[in-house]
Design an enzyme around this catalytic site. Structure first.
Site, PDB file in Angstrom:
ATOM      1  CE  LYS A   1      -6.320  -6.599   1.195  1.00  0.00           C
ATOM      2  NZ  LYS A   1      -6.373  -6.815   2.235  1.00  0.00           N
TER       3      LYS A   1
ATOM      4  CE1 TYR B   1      -3.264  -2.544   0.364  1.00  0.00           C
ATOM      5  CE2 TYR B   1      -3.098  -1.939   2.326  1.00  0.00           C
ATOM      6  CZ  TYR B   1      -4.232  -3.221   2.050  1.00  0.00           C
ATOM      7  OH  TYR B   1      -5.060  -4.105   1.293  1.00  0.00           O
TER       8      TYR B   1
END
Lengths: 305, 305, 305, 305, 305
Positions: E208, E177
């Site tokens: 992810k 992220y």
């Protein structure tokens, strides 16, 4: 009176420590699954403010008062720092101890710097004291300030302490306190429920939280969200600042019966009293926590009736 | 003269080190339970300000002066850094040493940055020096600045030092000084009592604190709160900046008899004098601390009468 | 010419390393107790400013110049970083080396951030290079910036380096430089004396300090306070920026005879010269430091007369 | 074409690793002492900016492109992170690898915070990958940002990496980049020479520096100061941002022949091309670096003539 | 339906762990190479906000809900913190677990301080739990905030975790992220592709990432740059905040078929539903991810038709 709880041993307790863990759990909760924790870590946390001054019994001026109470009263466990335990333990060898592994003073306020309370002693040192000196050390405790700039340090130490304590069959209590510039309302029920959930994710046996309030008013039903969120990690409520006995006992009863708490962690409301009264207060608290006594019954115990 | 104190061995002293601890305690307090600590760690703490300048004996210009005093005077223990001990120890092998494990200079003021005094040497290194070089190292010392932004570092190191020192039968003295932007009044009696309580929670044998003042006026009775708060951890008072002999000795007597102190930790009021006078000052201090002498008796010793 | 100094072996040198220490001391000081340190650590400290530019011999443009000087001149010890020693050592196996264990560039100025110079290599790595490669590594060096915000880091590393070096019989030189926002006048004699005292408390064999000044004027007598304060730790003076040979040698002579210095640590005033002249300058410096030569004699050596 | 260089084995390479070091040196420089390093660490350093966008071959969109180039072209060594090597190494087992041990993204700009690029993997992990998986890992690389507020961290890690790599016979390349608020002009020739000197003091085999400029204009002769300053540590020049082939090859030729460089480290000017063209560019660069080819010859190779 | 993927074992998996790795990969992806990760780490990440409140099933108020879903539904792996796994694992011994090794609360916002999420537990502790308690722990997960001031800490921990997990045959998922003051647009497709490339350089099996957006509009084709950039590291998309089932399943289908994703990581869109509906949602997601089902087929599964 609650049925004897079935103890679920977490899987980070290895087989060889399972019986120790179960026995610690059973004895620390008096076979009820509920916890009466006598909190005596304030000599660092609040310096001498809790021990000396107007309205405080002169008995409380020295640290031995804590040990005397723990000896004569019915408690689940007595939580204090390793240094004090080492110093007084030879004369109080049979007390049920929980070593509070971190502590900070309250001198630096959040407005100056977010709170950081870091390990003073390692789990292994508590284990050594248990095994070498033969003290009845049942568990360890640690405070996490969620929302502090130093949250990462404390989350790490807490997770490691739970893991290592369980390796040796010790129970764990985490003091879960949201605090810091990022935390406008420490008593918010949703936030306290979040803190209880963090405690569950850290794998602790018990989480100590502050009593939640809505619009500045405490209501033990607000605790329900937290006791749900924590799942198999049990929630005990902090006793907080000094209040009158009846209100205190009523609140405790409500926290258990309306809020789903599994007990309490009380310090000032006990040790600021003279020895005799302090012992009676402990016993009153234990009656509610461990015997499912009514508030009236407990009050009678406190009043020595 | 006080009765020989009964020594309570803390439980973090393992059985195999108990006799060493007891013997260190007995000899360091001359069998009285009281401590006369000759503080010689200022070469880092105050740079050369305490050793050279107007009103300071030229004897004090070099570090050997400290060792000469410690050799010729009656003291409990001589506290200084490991480096100095290693350098002069071969010629002063029989002195009773306490290794001061941390130190900082006073160049950076609190207004710029809160104080951090971190370990210079580890307990094990003091032990090695004791065991390999055969020096009479009886204890270790460490300063904690409570209320500093770096409090967590020092609380941790202090707790660990006490624990490890006790593992080897060494005594510990913690210099407990509230200091930092969060500390408006370092001499506040309630705060100093808090510091003494922290020392107790850290498990140290002795805590050195500054003499408390109210409204800027020292009064040894103000120390009573601290000597109660510290329980089995004994409190000794810092000698502070240079003052006249009679006032100094009177203050020391009051700290013990009115304040409950178990001795003193004095540096400048000794070593800024010429060798002969310094020795007499040590002996005067020891008379009050160890022999329960009156101020007049002590003053006579100081004056060489 | 000074009498051969009697070497006092500090007690952190274990028995099995005592002979190594004594031999290193004897050889590094040529049996005089005085030290001529050829400083060659500026490739990090000052980047290329000391090695390339107007008034600097083209010989100085590459690092091998330093090794050539050290090989052909009479020096006490040649101080530089481990990486350079490893790279050139096979061709300069017989030089007397001192490994400078920390270094920083001068890019970040104190106005931006206080200086931090942290370990590059560990004492054990210098020992390994000595023992495995057979180099004549006699000691290690380290810079401490007193009064920096990062003082605690450097005091710790310095104390540990002295302790570990002594464990293996290596000598130690600490560069003691007060520097930081808290230090308005780095050349203040009282402050430099304080720095020398800190070096003593850290247990080092030699302390390198800057030449003190009063009101901007250097006077070697001002060094006396420092050479007293450091006791058995000897003080050597930094050579500082480039100056004319006669003034430089006179200053060096004064530092020893008026200031009590035990030698010097000189870099730029040597290596910025061409090889031949640099060698003569080294020899001139050594004549004063090691043979108690007069300034005139030394100057004649420098001039190749 | 340069004569086969005589390899001087640094003394931090132990005897048992000397042959490994020599063989790595010989093969990585194709026996010439010059290095053609294919730099493929930009997936962290520049995120996807170097791999996807206008003017970049679609071949470059995935990481395997780098391995394909390295397989089909003539290079000295292919530098990239350990994770990528582990992931593709089974299909590219025979490539000459250099593990880039640290990396950072370019998201945080110097105006916000000075650069810190810290170890991702340890030298031992590169050794393990070499020894267990049988990969041809010849060296390790690391970037140092001189003049950053975090310079001390990177100087330490770099020094340690060089030392440990040499212990196992690996070569080392340090990316030496002055950068930070304290560095107004990263391309200053004197500063780049300083960086090359620091690399020498850290003991690395190769230093990668940016091409120096004066008044914004690159001139390969400006590199001479750096290649002198670094001594036995060899200097290779960064390829920098994308440019046309002829200029690029001319610059490379000049850096070697006018600036004294021992090769180059090129990334974007290779991998942003399609596979076939990239391979030809590699071969052109290698012709200049390893075969002493002229620019015209190299250009013909690039153009596939 | 995708062909069974051929598993390429990365070279940091040692031979003795290769079969474990292959088996974990095969089972975690149901032999398809695609991953359906049920994300249950939000009790720390989002406190109680995801578990209690309007629109959230009361089933979600306690942590056991997550385990019940994971037990009754078809998933690839269930990701949560070690503490919860240890607490509930004895009753849910057969679940496929992924231990999320770091977590932080969302109390401190980026405007106050850049995000730092540090290790709670070490890979070895997950291994121990697998080996001693016999839990089916298949992998570990870790979040990296690229562009944070603390990026270096997280890049290091992530690289080490991948390396150590592979040593024991565990799979790894990195939550990548970009976040911090330096990151104005976390959803930028080019930035997300960069994050995927970093994941590849760190050697993880799965990354992810958040679904990319252009001008605030999500478009699964924007993901293509990332799935190219990550090479052999596969990309799964975060499920994000709660949305309607059909849109959610369509988006998931597009991410795989248009964006090249290898699956998804979904939390809130599952566990905020009641148990039965949550199980059906899991199964619908798995149908798309693992069986290459159409959106209509998946929707029918969700609706229980």
């Amino acid at each position: 009176m609650p049925a004897e709880s079935e103890i679920i041993i977490p899987l980070d307790v290895p087989k060889e420590a399972a019986e120790t863990y179960r026995e610690n759990y059973r004895r620390m909760t008096h076979g009820t699954g509920n916890l009466m924790l006598f909190a005596g870590d304030q000599k660092i946390e609040h310096l001498n403010a809790d021990f000396y001054g107007e309205g405080i019994s002169p008995d409380d001026a020295g640290p031995e008062h804590l040990f005397r109470i723990a000896k004569h009263a019915r408690i689940g466990v007595f939580a204090t720092q390793l240094g004090l335990i080492a110093r007084y333990g030879s004369d109080y060898a049979d007390l049920p101890y929980l070593v509070k592994l971190n502590s900070k003073t309250d001198l630096v306020k959040t407005a100056q710097r977010d709170p950081l309370s870091s390990e003073l002693h390692h789990v292994q040192q508590a284990i050594d004291l248990r095994d070498r000196a033969g003290l009845d050390i049942m568990g360890v405790g640690y405070t996490v300030y969620l929302g502090s700039d130093y949250e990462a340090v404390m989350l790490y130490q807490a997770a490691q302490i739970v893991h290592r304590a369980h390796q040796h069959g010790l129970l764990t209590v985490l003091w879960m306190y949201p605090r810091g510039k990022a935390v406008p309302n420490e008593k918010d029920p949703h936030l306290i429920a979040g803190a209880a959930g963090v405690a569950a994710a850290l794998g602790t046996d018990f989480a100590k939280v502050n009593a939640p309030q809505r619009d500045g008013v405490a209501d033990s039903r607000l605790l329900k969200e937290a006791t749900l969120a924590s799942g198999r990690t049990k929630v005990v409520c902090a006793g907080g600042s000094r209040t009158d006995a009846k209100s205190f006992l009523q609140q405790l009863h409500d926290q258990i019966h309306l809020g789903g708490a599994a007990g309490n962690a009380t310090g000032r409301n006990i040790h600021q009293l003279g020895l005799d009264e302090a012992v009676r207060m402990c016993n009153a608290i234990s009656a509610i926590t461990l015997d499912d006594a009514s508030v009236d019954t407990a009050l009678a115990i406190y009043q020595g009736r």
